[in-house]
Design a protein around this motif. Structure first.
Motif, PDB file in Angstrom:
ATOM      1  N   PRO A 109     -48.340  35.210 -67.109  1.00 36.34           N
ATOM      2  CA  PRO A 109     -47.309  34.447 -66.395  1.00 36.34           C
ATOM      3  C   PRO A 109     -47.684  32.974 -66.278  1.00 36.34           C
ATOM      4  O   PRO A 109     -48.867  32.622 -66.193  1.00 36.34           O
ATOM      5  N   LEU A 110     -46.665  32.123 -66.294  1.00 33.45           N
ATOM      6  CA  LEU A 110     -46.887  30.703 -66.078  1.00 33.45           C
ATOM      7  C   LEU A 110     -47.209  30.461 -64.616  1.00 33.45           C
ATOM      8  O   LEU A 110     -46.628  31.083 -63.723  1.00 33.45           O
ATOM      9  N   ALA A 111     -48.126  29.548 -64.392  1.00 32.12           N
ATOM     10  CA  ALA A 111     -48.587  29.296 -63.033  1.00 32.12           C
ATOM     11  C   ALA A 111     -47.550  28.528 -62.218  1.00 32.12           C
ATOM     12  O   ALA A 111     -46.799  27.715 -62.751  1.00 32.12           O
ATOM     13  N   PRO A 112     -47.499  28.789 -60.918  1.00 34.62           N
ATOM     14  CA  PRO A 112     -46.720  27.899 -60.062  1.00 34.62           C
ATOM     15  C   PRO A 112     -47.414  26.531 -60.040  1.00 34.62           C
ATOM     16  O   PRO A 112     -48.621  26.466 -60.287  1.00 34.62           O
ATOM     17  N   PRO A 113     -46.695  25.433 -59.838  1.00 36.29           N
ATOM     18  CA  PRO A 113     -45.295  25.380 -59.418  1.00 36.29           C
ATOM     19  C   PRO A 113     -44.292  25.191 -60.555  1.00 36.29           C
ATOM     20  O   PRO A 113     -43.214  24.658 -60.335  1.00 36.29           O
ATOM     21  N   CYS A 186     -34.220  20.695 -57.714  1.00 33.63           N
ATOM     22  CA  CYS A 186     -34.224  19.890 -56.492  1.00 33.63           C
ATOM     23  C   CYS A 186     -34.528  20.724 -55.251  1.00 33.63           C
ATOM     24  O   CYS A 186     -35.203  20.263 -54.325  1.00 33.63           O
ATOM     25  N   MET A 187     -34.019  21.957 -55.237  1.00 30.29           N
ATOM     26  CA  MET A 187     -34.197  22.782 -54.044  1.00 30.29           C
ATOM     27  C   MET A 187     -35.602  23.367 -53.943  1.00 30.29           C
ATOM     28  O   MET A 187     -35.952  23.949 -52.910  1.00 30.29           O
ATOM     29  N   GLU A 188     -36.400  23.200 -54.969  1.00 31.51           N
ATOM     30  CA  GLU A 188     -37.798  23.624 -54.877  1.00 31.51           C
ATOM     31  C   GLU A 188     -38.507  22.830 -53.785  1.00 31.51           C
ATOM     32  O   GLU A 188     -39.418  23.335 -53.119  1.00 31.51           O
ATOM     33  N   ILE A 194     -40.886  29.592 -45.619  1.00 29.50           N
ATOM     34  CA  ILE A 194     -41.396  30.451 -44.560  1.00 29.50           C
ATOM     35  C   ILE A 194     -42.468  31.332 -45.187  1.00 29.50           C
ATOM     36  O   ILE A 194     -42.197  32.050 -46.146  1.00 29.50           O
ATOM     37  N   ASP A 195     -43.689  31.231 -44.666  1.00 27.97           N
ATOM     38  CA  ASP A 195     -44.821  31.970 -45.239  1.00 27.97           C
ATOM     39  C   ASP A 195     -44.949  31.707 -46.739  1.00 27.97           C
ATOM     40  O   ASP A 195     -45.221  32.622 -47.528  1.00 27.97           O
ATOM     41  N   GLY A 196     -44.705  30.472 -47.113  1.00 29.30           N
ATOM     42  CA  GLY A 196     -44.874  30.061 -48.496  1.00 29.30           C
ATOM     43  C   GLY A 196     -43.690  30.326 -49.404  1.00 29.30           C
ATOM     44  O   GLY A 196     -43.685  29.887 -50.556  1.00 29.30           O
ATOM     45  N   LYS A 197     -42.665  31.017 -48.918  1.00 29.03           N
ATOM     46  CA  LYS A 197     -41.513  31.358 -49.749  1.00 29.03           C
ATOM     47  C   LYS A 197     -40.304  30.517 -49.349  1.00 29.03           C
ATOM     48  O   LYS A 197     -40.100  30.224 -48.164  1.00 29.03           O
ATOM     49  N   LEU A 198     -39.505  30.142 -50.355  1.00 27.16           N
ATOM     50  CA  LEU A 198     -38.298  29.380 -50.068  1.00 27.16           C
ATOM     51  C   LEU A 198     -37.380  30.156 -49.132  1.00 27.16           C
ATOM     52  O   LEU A 198     -37.121  31.343 -49.343  1.00 27.16           O
TER      53      LEU A 198
END
Length: 284
Positions: A109-113, A186-188, A194-198
């Protein structure tokens, strides 16, 4: 971010990218160049930074730190067509799969972000154009260290971004704006976590904080809220903030928002983005 205070001088407008503007009558390479070098702001992570912003002499050669935490250590990948250290062995289809699904050809998998959860909305033509453009770049042998994951992560998919958009809908300015705002991820940044999640119940409400050489910037609320959002801003004020990093009151805005990249967007695309932002439900 559409926050306050000073903007890092690096993201200057004029010499930022070599690409053409406008989607009409473009070759695939030209369309890909336009998307990659403007709204998608790929230089932010994939081009090493110099004293005055992205070092275009090393464009897309990777190495830019994007995560340095106990959980993740990630550098922007070399996305030039170098066969040893870049993506030169990847087919156009594999590049598109990586963008849309967040998976490398080898299954890693590609890494975040890396915002692949926003790129599923790419039209078939735009997905191909990006792949064709990346394959056309000058190869760089720059070797980038492999990402280190010390914690699990979930790929975030923005609601509505899981399938390609219908380009026939783009005659509607709002639909085109929604598409551009989505592939621009943009919304990223402009959605709280919340707890790291959008928090998808509060899309556009801002509040994320970003630390850097500029200090700390706070992502602005870009919904249509009358006081805390953009409802009171004129279209020109919103476009000036996006492309010049200047707030409604004349204050300089901070990175990491890529004002210099957005300044190369076509007037029609900017108009469409503003039209879409006007439709975002007001949120605190």
């Amino acid at each position: 971010m559409l926050g306050r205070q000073t903007v890092l001088g690096g993201l200057a407008v004029a010499a930022m990218v070599a690409g053409t503007a406008g989607a009409a009558a473009q070759t695939a390479v030209e369309r890909g160049a336009y998307l990659v070098n403007t709204v998608m702001t790929c230089h932010n992570c994939h081009t090493p930074m110099g004293a005055n912003g992205p070092d275009l002499g090393r464009a897309f050669s990777g190495g830019t730190p994007v995560f340095d935490t106990p959980a993740f250590r990630v550098r922007g990948s070399n996305i030039t067509p170098d066969k040893q250290n870049g993506i030169g062995t990847w087919s156009e289809a594999e590049i598109e799969t990586a963008l849309r699904r967040g998976v490398r050809p080898n299954g890693v998998p590609l890494a975040p972000p890396m915002p692949t959860g926003f790129y599923g909305v790419l039209t078939p033509a735009d997905g191909k154009a990006i792949a064709v453009y990346l394959k056309s770049l000058k190869a760089s042998p720059n070797k980038v260290e492999a990402p280190v994951y010390n914690a699990p992560f979930e790929r975030e998919v923005l609601p509505g971004a899981n399938k390609p958009a219908d380009p026939a809908s783009f005659s509607d300015k709002v639909k085109l704006g929604e598409y551009l705002v989505t592939i621009g991820h943009c919304m990223e940044c402009h959605t709280p976590r919340i707890d790291g999640k959008l928090d998808v119940s509060a899309i556009g409400a801002g509040r994320q904080e970003f630390a850097g050489p500029w200090g700390t910037s706070i992502a602005r609320n870009i919904t249509s809220h009358p006081q805390k959002g953009l409802a009171a801003w004129s279209d020109d004020e919103i476009k000036r903030a996006i492309t010049q990093g200047v707030s409604r009151d004349g204050a300089k805005l901070k990175p990491p928002m890529g004002y210099g990249f957005y300044a190369r967007m076509t007037p029609g695309d900017l108009d469409a983005m503003v039209a879409y932002l006007r439709t975002l439900p007001p949120r605190e």
